[in-house]
Scaffold this active site. Structure first.
Site, PDB file in Angstrom:
ATOM      1  CG  ASN A  10      -5.434   1.670  -4.138  1.00  0.00           C
ATOM      2  OD1 ASN A  10      -6.320   1.656  -4.998  1.00  0.00           O
ATOM      3  ND2 ASN A  10      -4.376   2.452  -4.219  1.00  0.00           N
ATOM      4  CD1 TRP A  11      -9.215  -3.898  -4.488  1.00  0.00           C
ATOM      5  CD2 TRP A  11     -10.878  -4.194  -5.964  1.00  0.00           C
ATOM      6  NE1 TRP A  11     -10.078  -4.816  -3.963  1.00  0.00           N
ATOM      7  CE2 TRP A  11     -11.113  -5.020  -4.844  1.00  0.00           C
ATOM      8  CE3 TRP A  11     -11.797  -4.215  -7.013  1.00  0.00           C
ATOM      9  CZ2 TRP A  11     -12.223  -5.863  -4.754  1.00  0.00           C
ATOM     10  CZ3 TRP A  11     -12.913  -5.047  -6.925  1.00  0.00           C
ATOM     11  CH2 TRP A  11     -13.108  -5.860  -5.807  1.00  0.00           C
ATOM     12  CD  GLU A  97      -0.173   3.640  -8.033  1.00  0.00           C
ATOM     13  OE1 GLU A  97      -1.395   3.473  -8.122  1.00  0.00           O
ATOM     14  OE2 GLU A  97       0.602   2.805  -7.506  1.00  0.00           O
ATOM     15  N   GLY A 173       4.475  -1.560  -5.035  1.00  0.00           N
ATOM     16  CA  GLY A 173       4.504  -2.458  -6.183  1.00  0.00           C
ATOM     17  C   GLY A 173       5.894  -2.991  -6.512  1.00  0.00           C
ATOM     18  N   GLY A 234      -2.128  -2.891  -1.978  1.00  0.00           N
ATOM     19  CA  GLY A 234      -2.387  -2.900  -3.415  1.00  0.00           C
ATOM     20  C   GLY A 234      -2.498  -4.325  -3.937  1.00  0.00           C
ATOM     21  N   GLY A 235      -1.424  -4.822  -4.510  1.00  0.00           N
ATOM     22  CA  GLY A 235      -1.419  -6.132  -5.168  1.00  0.00           C
ATOM     23  C   GLY A 235      -2.025  -7.261  -4.362  1.00  0.00           C
TER      24      GLY A 235
HETATM   25  P1  13P Z   1       1.312  -2.545  -3.308  1.00  0.00           P
HETATM   26  O1  13P Z   1       0.754  -3.183  -2.075  1.00  0.00           O
HETATM   27  O2  13P Z   1       0.966  -3.268  -4.566  1.00  0.00           O
HETATM   28  O3  13P Z   1       2.777  -2.245  -3.165  1.00  0.00           O
HETATM   29  O4  13P Z   1       0.583  -1.112  -3.444  1.00  0.00           O
HETATM   30  C1  13P Z   1       0.557  -0.275  -2.356  1.00  0.00           C
HETATM   31  C2  13P Z   1      -0.347   0.855  -2.647  1.00  0.00           C
HETATM   32  O5  13P Z   1      -0.021   1.729  -3.440  1.00  0.00           O
HETATM   33  C3  13P Z   1      -1.654   0.884  -1.982  1.00  0.00           C
HETATM   34  O6  13P Z   1      -2.260   2.116  -2.160  1.00  0.00           O
END
Ligand code: 13P
Length: 249
Positions: A10-11, A97, A173, A234-235
Protein backbone atom coordinates in the site's frame (compact mmCIF):
# COMPACT_ATOMS: atom_id res chain seq x y z
CA UNK A 1 -7.30 -26.41 -1.11
CA UNK A 2 -4.52 -24.37 0.38
CA UNK A 3 -5.02 -20.65 0.16
CA UNK A 4 -2.52 -18.82 -2.04
CA UNK A 5 -0.73 -16.05 -0.17
CA UNK A 6 -1.40 -12.49 -1.22
CA UNK A 7 1.27 -9.93 -0.49
CA UNK A 8 0.28 -6.37 -1.25
CA UNK A 9 2.03 -3.05 -0.98
CA UNK A 10 0.00 0.00 0.00
CA UNK A 11 1.95 2.96 -1.28
CA UNK A 12 -0.34 5.48 0.46
CA UNK A 13 0.37 9.06 -0.71
CA UNK A 14 3.88 8.36 -1.94
CA UNK A 15 5.54 8.26 -5.37
CA UNK A 16 4.95 10.62 -8.26
CA UNK A 17 4.13 8.90 -11.56
CA UNK A 18 7.76 8.98 -12.67
CA UNK A 19 8.95 7.69 -9.30
CA UNK A 20 6.29 4.97 -9.54
CA UNK A 21 7.73 3.73 -12.84
CA UNK A 22 11.20 3.68 -11.34
CA UNK A 23 10.04 1.75 -8.27
CA UNK A 24 8.13 -0.83 -10.30
CA UNK A 25 11.18 -1.33 -12.51
CA UNK A 26 13.41 -1.76 -9.46
CA UNK A 27 11.06 -4.19 -7.72
CA UNK A 28 9.97 -6.20 -10.76
CA UNK A 29 12.81 -8.73 -10.65
CA UNK A 30 12.79 -8.83 -6.84
CA UNK A 31 9.14 -9.76 -6.39
CA UNK A 32 8.99 -12.48 -9.03
CA UNK A 33 7.34 -15.57 -7.52
CA UNK A 34 4.63 -18.08 -8.28
CA UNK A 35 3.93 -18.78 -4.63
CA UNK A 36 1.96 -15.62 -3.93
CA UNK A 37 -0.22 -13.03 -5.60
CA UNK A 38 1.72 -9.77 -5.62
CA UNK A 39 -0.23 -6.52 -5.72
CA UNK A 40 0.95 -2.92 -5.66
CA UNK A 41 -1.86 -0.62 -4.53
CA UNK A 42 -0.83 2.80 -5.75
CA UNK A 43 -2.16 6.37 -5.88
CA UNK A 44 -4.77 6.81 -8.64
CA UNK A 45 -2.53 8.93 -10.83
CA UNK A 46 0.17 6.25 -10.71
CA UNK A 47 -2.08 3.38 -11.79
CA UNK A 48 -1.60 3.68 -15.56
CA UNK A 49 2.17 4.31 -15.61
CA UNK A 50 2.71 1.61 -12.95
CA UNK A 51 0.70 -0.84 -15.03
CA UNK A 52 2.73 -0.05 -18.12
CA UNK A 53 5.93 -0.60 -16.17
CA UNK A 54 4.63 -3.85 -14.64
CA UNK A 55 3.66 -5.35 -18.00
CA UNK A 56 4.95 -8.88 -18.48
CA UNK A 57 5.65 -9.31 -14.77
CA UNK A 58 3.65 -11.01 -12.02
CA UNK A 59 2.77 -7.65 -10.42
CA UNK A 60 -0.90 -6.66 -10.30
CA UNK A 61 -1.61 -2.97 -9.89
CA UNK A 62 -4.44 -2.09 -7.50
CA UNK A 63 -6.09 1.09 -6.26
CA UNK A 64 -6.10 2.54 -2.74
CA UNK A 65 -9.70 3.67 -2.78
CA UNK A 66 -12.79 3.89 -4.97
CA UNK A 67 -16.19 5.57 -4.78
CA UNK A 68 -19.47 3.66 -4.59
CA UNK A 69 -21.38 5.55 -7.27
CA UNK A 70 -21.11 4.74 -10.99
CA UNK A 71 -20.57 8.30 -12.22
CA UNK A 72 -21.71 11.87 -11.79
CA UNK A 73 -21.19 14.97 -9.69
CA UNK A 74 -18.70 13.61 -7.15
CA UNK A 75 -15.73 15.91 -7.60
CA UNK A 76 -12.42 14.26 -6.93
CA UNK A 77 -13.67 10.68 -6.74
CA UNK A 78 -12.72 7.65 -8.85
CA UNK A 79 -15.45 5.29 -10.08
CA UNK A 80 -15.30 1.48 -10.30
CA UNK A 81 -15.44 1.52 -14.12
CA UNK A 82 -12.55 3.97 -14.29
CA UNK A 83 -10.52 1.32 -12.50
CA UNK A 84 -11.74 -1.70 -14.46
CA UNK A 85 -11.32 0.15 -17.76
CA UNK A 86 -7.56 0.19 -17.22
CA UNK A 87 -7.47 -3.36 -15.84
CA UNK A 88 -7.46 -2.83 -12.07
CA UNK A 89 -8.48 -5.98 -10.20
CA UNK A 90 -7.88 -5.04 -6.55
CA UNK A 91 -8.87 -2.09 -4.39
CA UNK A 92 -8.02 -1.30 -0.78
CA UNK A 93 -11.20 -0.30 1.06
CA UNK A 94 -11.65 1.12 4.54
CA UNK A 95 -8.02 1.67 5.40
CA UNK A 96 -7.77 3.12 8.91
CA UNK A 97 -6.24 6.30 7.50
CA UNK A 98 -9.34 6.80 5.34
CA UNK A 99 -11.57 6.08 8.31
CA UNK A 100 -9.62 8.53 10.48
CA UNK A 101 -8.93 11.43 8.09
CA UNK A 102 -11.62 11.10 5.43
CA UNK A 103 -14.73 10.17 7.37
CA UNK A 104 -14.90 6.65 5.96
CA UNK A 105 -17.28 4.49 8.00
CA UNK A 106 -18.10 0.79 7.95
CA UNK A 107 -21.34 1.77 6.17
CA UNK A 108 -19.52 3.56 3.32
CA UNK A 109 -17.01 0.72 3.21
CA UNK A 110 -19.92 -1.69 2.80
CA UNK A 111 -21.32 0.32 -0.13
CA UNK A 112 -17.90 0.28 -1.75
CA UNK A 113 -17.53 -3.48 -1.13
CA UNK A 114 -20.82 -4.16 -2.91
CA UNK A 115 -19.79 -1.96 -5.84
CA UNK A 116 -16.39 -3.58 -6.10
CA UNK A 117 -17.95 -7.06 -6.35
CA UNK A 118 -20.49 -5.81 -8.87
CA UNK A 119 -17.58 -4.72 -11.07
CA UNK A 120 -15.45 -7.80 -10.50
CA UNK A 121 -12.85 -5.96 -8.44
CA UNK A 122 -11.44 -7.82 -5.42
CA UNK A 123 -11.66 -5.68 -2.29
CA UNK A 124 -8.91 -5.72 0.30
CA UNK A 125 -11.04 -4.63 3.23
CA UNK A 126 -9.11 -3.25 6.18
CA UNK A 127 -10.08 -3.52 9.81
CA UNK A 128 -8.23 -3.00 13.06
CA UNK A 129 -8.42 -1.60 16.55
CA UNK A 130 -6.86 1.42 18.24
CA UNK A 131 -4.46 1.04 21.15
CA UNK A 132 -7.21 2.22 23.55
CA UNK A 133 -9.57 -0.46 22.29
CA UNK A 134 -6.90 -3.13 22.72
CA UNK A 135 -6.16 -1.95 26.24
CA UNK A 136 -9.86 -1.93 27.09
CA UNK A 137 -10.22 -5.51 25.84
CA UNK A 138 -12.76 -4.69 23.12
CA UNK A 139 -10.55 -5.55 20.13
CA UNK A 140 -12.61 -8.47 18.90
CA UNK A 141 -16.00 -6.84 19.48
CA UNK A 142 -14.87 -3.86 17.44
CA UNK A 143 -13.37 -5.88 14.59
CA UNK A 144 -16.33 -8.24 14.40
CA UNK A 145 -18.55 -5.19 14.01
CA UNK A 146 -16.31 -3.79 11.23
CA UNK A 147 -16.40 -7.13 9.42
CA UNK A 148 -20.12 -7.72 9.87
CA UNK A 149 -21.08 -4.26 8.61
CA UNK A 150 -18.48 -4.35 5.84
CA UNK A 151 -19.92 -7.63 4.51
CA UNK A 152 -23.63 -6.75 4.79
CA UNK A 153 -25.46 -8.13 1.73
CA UNK A 154 -22.24 -9.56 0.31
CA UNK A 155 -22.96 -13.11 -0.92
CA UNK A 156 -20.98 -16.12 0.23
CA UNK A 157 -19.57 -16.58 -3.28
CA UNK A 158 -18.36 -12.96 -3.29
CA UNK A 159 -17.02 -13.13 0.26
CA UNK A 160 -15.01 -16.23 -0.62
CA UNK A 161 -13.01 -14.21 -3.17
CA UNK A 162 -12.36 -11.25 -0.89
CA UNK A 163 -9.29 -10.25 1.05
CA UNK A 164 -9.45 -8.89 4.59
CA UNK A 165 -6.48 -7.01 6.02
CA UNK A 166 -6.14 -6.97 9.79
CA UNK A 167 -4.20 -3.83 10.60
CA UNK A 168 -4.01 -2.84 14.25
CA UNK A 169 -3.86 0.95 14.12
CA UNK A 170 -1.19 1.10 16.81
CA UNK A 171 1.11 -0.99 14.61
CA UNK A 172 0.81 1.13 11.45
CA UNK A 173 3.89 3.16 10.64
CA UNK A 174 5.08 2.88 14.22
CA UNK A 175 7.70 0.17 13.81
CA UNK A 176 5.65 -1.74 16.37
CA UNK A 177 4.54 -5.01 14.74
CA UNK A 178 1.86 -6.92 16.59
CA UNK A 179 3.34 -10.08 18.05
CA UNK A 180 2.86 -13.15 15.92
CA UNK A 181 0.45 -14.48 18.56
CA UNK A 182 -1.62 -11.29 18.57
CA UNK A 183 -1.79 -11.20 14.77
CA UNK A 184 -2.71 -14.89 14.46
CA UNK A 185 -5.30 -14.64 17.24
CA UNK A 186 -7.20 -11.81 15.54
CA UNK A 187 -6.88 -13.25 12.02
CA UNK A 188 -8.29 -16.53 13.33
CA UNK A 189 -11.16 -14.69 15.00
CA UNK A 190 -11.90 -12.84 11.75
CA UNK A 191 -12.08 -16.18 9.95
CA UNK A 192 -14.47 -17.48 12.63
CA UNK A 193 -16.58 -14.36 12.15
CA UNK A 194 -16.80 -15.09 8.41
CA UNK A 195 -17.78 -18.69 9.24
CA UNK A 196 -20.58 -17.35 11.46
CA UNK A 197 -21.87 -14.97 8.79
CA UNK A 198 -21.56 -17.54 5.99
CA UNK A 199 -20.20 -21.04 6.44
CA UNK A 200 -16.97 -22.98 6.94
CA UNK A 201 -16.20 -23.23 3.22
CA UNK A 202 -16.38 -19.45 2.79
CA UNK A 203 -14.23 -18.92 5.87
CA UNK A 204 -11.68 -21.40 4.54
CA UNK A 205 -11.51 -19.56 1.21
CA UNK A 206 -11.25 -15.93 2.33
CA UNK A 207 -7.71 -14.59 2.48
CA UNK A 208 -6.70 -12.66 5.58
CA UNK A 209 -3.62 -10.46 5.62
CA UNK A 210 -1.79 -8.89 8.50
CA UNK A 211 -0.59 -5.30 8.15
CA UNK A 212 1.32 -2.96 10.42
CA UNK A 213 5.08 -2.45 10.28
CA UNK A 214 5.65 -5.70 8.38
CA UNK A 215 9.28 -5.95 7.28
CA UNK A 216 11.67 -8.55 5.91
CA UNK A 217 12.55 -9.70 9.42
CA UNK A 218 9.00 -10.13 10.74
CA UNK A 219 7.29 -11.43 7.57
CA UNK A 220 8.40 -15.09 7.81
CA UNK A 221 7.06 -15.74 11.29
CA UNK A 222 3.81 -13.92 10.51
CA UNK A 223 3.18 -15.59 7.15
CA UNK A 224 3.73 -19.06 8.50
CA UNK A 225 0.72 -18.71 10.85
CA UNK A 226 -2.28 -20.83 9.88
CA UNK A 227 -4.71 -17.92 9.53
CA UNK A 228 -2.36 -15.30 8.05
CA UNK A 229 -2.45 -15.44 4.27
CA UNK A 230 0.02 -12.67 3.53
CA UNK A 231 0.50 -9.03 4.33
CA UNK A 232 -0.52 -5.48 3.51
CA UNK A 233 2.72 -3.57 3.62
CA UNK A 234 3.17 0.20 3.85
CA UNK A 235 6.64 1.67 4.33
CA UNK A 236 8.59 -1.46 3.42
CA UNK A 237 6.71 -1.77 0.11
CA UNK A 238 8.57 1.29 -1.17
CA UNK A 239 11.96 -0.34 -0.80
CA UNK A 240 13.87 -3.30 -2.24
CA UNK A 241 13.03 -4.95 1.09
CA UNK A 242 9.62 -5.68 -0.40
CA UNK A 243 11.29 -8.34 -2.54
CA UNK A 244 12.44 -10.12 0.61
CA UNK A 245 8.95 -9.89 2.10
CA UNK A 246 7.39 -11.40 -1.03
CA UNK A 247 10.02 -14.15 -1.11
CA UNK A 248 9.79 -14.71 2.64
CA UNK A 249 10.21 -18.50 2.55
P1 13P B 1 3.30 0.21 7.57
O1 13P B 1 3.74 -1.09 6.97
O2 13P B 1 4.08 1.39 7.08
O3 13P B 1 3.18 0.14 9.06
O4 13P B 1 1.80 0.47 7.02
C1 13P B 1 0.87 -0.54 7.15
C2 13P B 1 -0.34 -0.17 6.39
O5 13P B 1 -1.09 0.71 6.79
C3 13P B 1 -0.60 -0.85 5.12
O6 13P B 1 -1.88 -0.58 4.67
Amino acid sequence: MARKKIIAGNWKMNMTPSEAVELVNTLKPLVATEDADVVFCVPAIDIIPAMEAAKGSNIEIGAENMYFEEKGAYTGEISPSMLTDVGVKYVVLGHSERREYFAETSETVNKKMLKAFEHGITPIMCCGETLEQREQGVTMDFIRQQVKVGFLNVTAAQAATSVIAYEPIWAIGTGKTATTEQAQEVCKAIRECIAEIYDDATAAAVRIQYGGSVNAATAPELFVQPDIDGGLVGGAALKPDFGKIVNWK
